[in-house]
Design an enzyme around this catalytic site. Structure first.
Site, short mmCIF file in Angstrom:
data_model
loop_
_atom_site.label_atom_id
_atom_site.label_comp_id
_atom_site.label_asym_id
_atom_site.label_seq_id
_atom_site.Cartn_x
_atom_site.Cartn_y
_atom_site.Cartn_z
N HIS A 177 -4.14 9.36 36.66
CA HIS A 177 -4.36 10.60 35.91
C HIS A 177 -5.64 10.54 35.08
O HIS A 177 -5.70 11.09 33.99
CB HIS A 177 -3.18 10.91 34.98
CG HIS A 177 -1.85 10.78 35.66
ND1 HIS A 177 -1.53 11.54 36.77
CD2 HIS A 177 -0.78 9.98 35.43
CE1 HIS A 177 -0.30 11.20 37.18
NE2 HIS A 177 0.16 10.24 36.39
N ARG A 178 -6.64 9.82 35.59
CA ARG A 178 -7.93 9.66 34.88
C ARG A 178 -7.77 8.95 33.53
O ARG A 178 -8.64 9.06 32.66
CB ARG A 178 -8.61 11.03 34.64
CG ARG A 178 -8.76 11.84 35.91
CD ARG A 178 -10.07 11.49 36.63
NE ARG A 178 -10.24 12.33 37.79
CZ ARG A 178 -10.25 11.85 39.05
NH1 ARG A 178 -10.12 10.56 39.27
NH2 ARG A 178 -10.43 12.66 40.06
N LEU A 179 -6.66 8.25 33.34
CA LEU A 179 -6.48 7.50 32.08
C LEU A 179 -6.98 6.08 32.32
O LEU A 179 -6.21 5.13 32.44
CB LEU A 179 -5.01 7.54 31.64
CG LEU A 179 -4.54 8.97 31.32
CD1 LEU A 179 -3.07 8.98 30.91
CD2 LEU A 179 -5.39 9.58 30.20
N HIS A 180 -8.29 5.99 32.44
CA HIS A 180 -8.93 4.73 32.82
C HIS A 180 -8.90 3.73 31.66
O HIS A 180 -8.72 4.12 30.50
CB HIS A 180 -10.38 5.00 33.23
CG HIS A 180 -10.53 6.20 34.08
ND1 HIS A 180 -9.94 6.32 35.30
CD2 HIS A 180 -11.20 7.36 33.87
CE1 HIS A 180 -10.23 7.49 35.83
NE2 HIS A 180 -10.99 8.15 34.98
#
Ligand code: FMN
Length: 201
Positions: A177-180
């Site tokens: 979820h683009r929570l890098h």
């Protein structure tokens, strides 16, 4: 440092970069040491192109090029540069920036000597980044370099390394979820201790 484990484990960012590059060697189809090199020209217009990050040392990184190229003029004009490595197969990125100096001693000689004969003669033949009238002109220059230097071309004095001593190295790993995950190592000068900070993605 809380939460820094697994692929981010360890305190030395040079060791971490070497580890990530070793892992990339197993999964990238080509050039796991390819890095985008960013510079600015005298009007501060940014420029970027790929180079091969050939050496990751204990306090700096080294790449090799032609000293009369556009990138060389821009590096020497500004005295600093930035690199970004991206491995699609690993979904990871590393960013490095800092001051840059020429590396034109023994290390450059040794690296030049390790290149294929074709690449060594090619270095002699190419006036990198200057206008070229035709492919034939390049081939003529290659023939001339071959005639002059045979099988033992020395390192041209217009070709060698640049040594970047990072004041910042950032490691990024893709997350769901683009929570890098991002961790940046920062220091005021290349002689200082590092501080590590986790950043929002
Ligand atoms: C994957 C890849 C690796 C490259 N590695 C180098 C390199 O190590 N040194 C170099 O001078 N050019 C390298 N090049 C070519 C440069 O990207 C660039 O075209 C050339 O150096 C001229 O850049 P300049 O005019 O900004 O100086 C590479 C290109 C690619 C696509």
């Amino acid at each position: 440092m809380s939460g820094r484990e697994g692929v981010f484990a360890g305190d030395d960012p040079f060791e971490l970069l070497r580890r990530w590059m070793d892992e990339a060697k197993l999964s990238e189809i080509n050039d796991p040491d390819a890095a985008a090199l960013a510079t600015v020209d005298e009007s501060l217009l940014p420029n970027v192109r790929m180079v091969l990050l050939r050496i990751v040392g204990t306090n700096d990184v080294v790449f090799f090029t032609n000293y009369t190229s556009t990138k060389a003029k821009e590096i020497e004009g500004a005295g600093k540069a930035a690199l970004a490595l991206h491995w699609k197969s690993l979904r990871r990125q590393v960013r490095v920036r800092g001051p840059v100096v020429k590396e034109s001693g023994e290390l450059a000689d040794d690296y030049f000597a390790s290149r294929s004969l074709g690449s060594r003669l090619g270095a002699w033949a190419s006036d990198q980044s200057s206008p070229l009238s035709s492919r034939q002109e390049l081939e003529d220059r290659l023939a001339h370099a071959t005639e002059t230097h045979g099988h033992t071309p020395p390192r041209p004095d217009f070709w060698g390394g640049y040594r970047l001593s990072p004041i910042e190295m950032e490691f990024w790993r893709d997350g769901e979820h683009r929570l890098h995950d991002r961790f940046v190592w920062r220091r005021a000068t290349p002689n200082d201790q590092w501080n590590v900070t986790r950043l929002f993605p």
